[in-house]
Design a protein around this motif. Sequence first.
Motif, PDB file in Angstrom:
ATOM      1  N   UNK A  51       4.400  -1.199   0.613  1.00  0.00           N
ATOM      2  CA  UNK A  51       3.890  -0.722   1.905  1.00  0.00           C
ATOM      3  C   UNK A  51       2.536  -0.037   1.737  1.00  0.00           C
ATOM      4  N   UNK A  52       2.410   0.763   0.690  1.00  0.00           N
ATOM      5  CA  UNK A  52       1.150   1.471   0.443  1.00  0.00           C
ATOM      6  C   UNK A  52       0.025   0.488   0.160  1.00  0.00           C
ATOM      7  N   UNK A  53       0.293  -0.520  -0.643  1.00  0.00           N
ATOM      8  CA  UNK A  53      -0.733  -1.526  -0.965  1.00  0.00           C
ATOM      9  C   UNK A  53      -1.109  -2.306   0.290  1.00  0.00           C
ATOM     10  N   UNK A  54      -0.109  -2.694   1.077  1.00  0.00           N
ATOM     11  CA  UNK A  54      -0.387  -3.426   2.305  1.00  0.00           C
ATOM     12  C   UNK A  54      -1.209  -2.583   3.287  1.00  0.00           C
ATOM     13  N   UNK A  55      -0.913  -1.283   3.354  1.00  0.00           N
ATOM     14  CA  UNK A  55      -1.669  -0.406   4.240  1.00  0.00           C
ATOM     15  C   UNK A  55      -3.120  -0.305   3.778  1.00  0.00           C
ATOM     16  N   UNK A  56      -3.336  -0.211   2.481  1.00  0.00           N
ATOM     17  CA  UNK A  56      -4.708  -0.169   1.956  1.00  0.00           C
ATOM     18  C   UNK A  56      -5.446  -1.468   2.271  1.00  0.00           C
ATOM     19  N   UNK A  57      -4.754  -2.584   2.112  1.00  0.00           N
ATOM     20  CA  UNK A  57      -5.365  -3.882   2.399  1.00  0.00           C
ATOM     21  C   UNK A  57      -5.744  -3.986   3.866  1.00  0.00           C
ATOM     22  N   UNK A  58      -4.896  -3.471   4.735  1.00  0.00           N
ATOM     23  CA  UNK A  58      -5.137  -3.511   6.173  1.00  0.00           C
ATOM     24  C   UNK A  58      -6.367  -2.673   6.534  1.00  0.00           C
ATOM     25  N   UNK A  59      -6.556  -1.539   5.828  1.00  0.00           N
ATOM     26  CA  UNK A  59      -7.703  -0.682   6.085  1.00  0.00           C
ATOM     27  C   UNK A  59      -8.998  -1.361   5.661  1.00  0.00           C
ATOM     28  N   UNK A  60      -8.950  -2.133   4.593  1.00  0.00           N
ATOM     29  CA  UNK A  60     -10.144  -2.800   4.056  1.00  0.00           C
ATOM     30  C   UNK A  60     -10.495  -4.027   4.891  1.00  0.00           C
ATOM     31  N   UNK A  61      -9.491  -4.714   5.417  1.00  0.00           N
ATOM     32  CA  UNK A  61      -9.736  -5.953   6.172  1.00  0.00           C
ATOM     33  C   UNK A  61     -10.412  -5.709   7.479  1.00  0.00           C
TER      34      UNK A  61
END
Length: 61
Positions: A51-61
């Motif tokens: 979840x943490x990695x996905x949230x970081x990816x969402x912030x970068x996208x």
Amino acid sequence: MSNADVKSLQSAHRKLAVLVLHDPAFLPIFERIENEIALLTDRDDAISRARAVAALHKQVS
């Protein structure tokens, strides 16, 4: 499994610890529950990390 299931396993683990001290024949059951708790905890930790990695990816996208 839910958090309630983990708590139930932890309760059984504590009770079995006492039984093992009185009769080592309970040791395999104690170890089995110990392993189940570890698997569930590790799985929950892995899901949290995902979840943490996905949230970081969402912030970068």
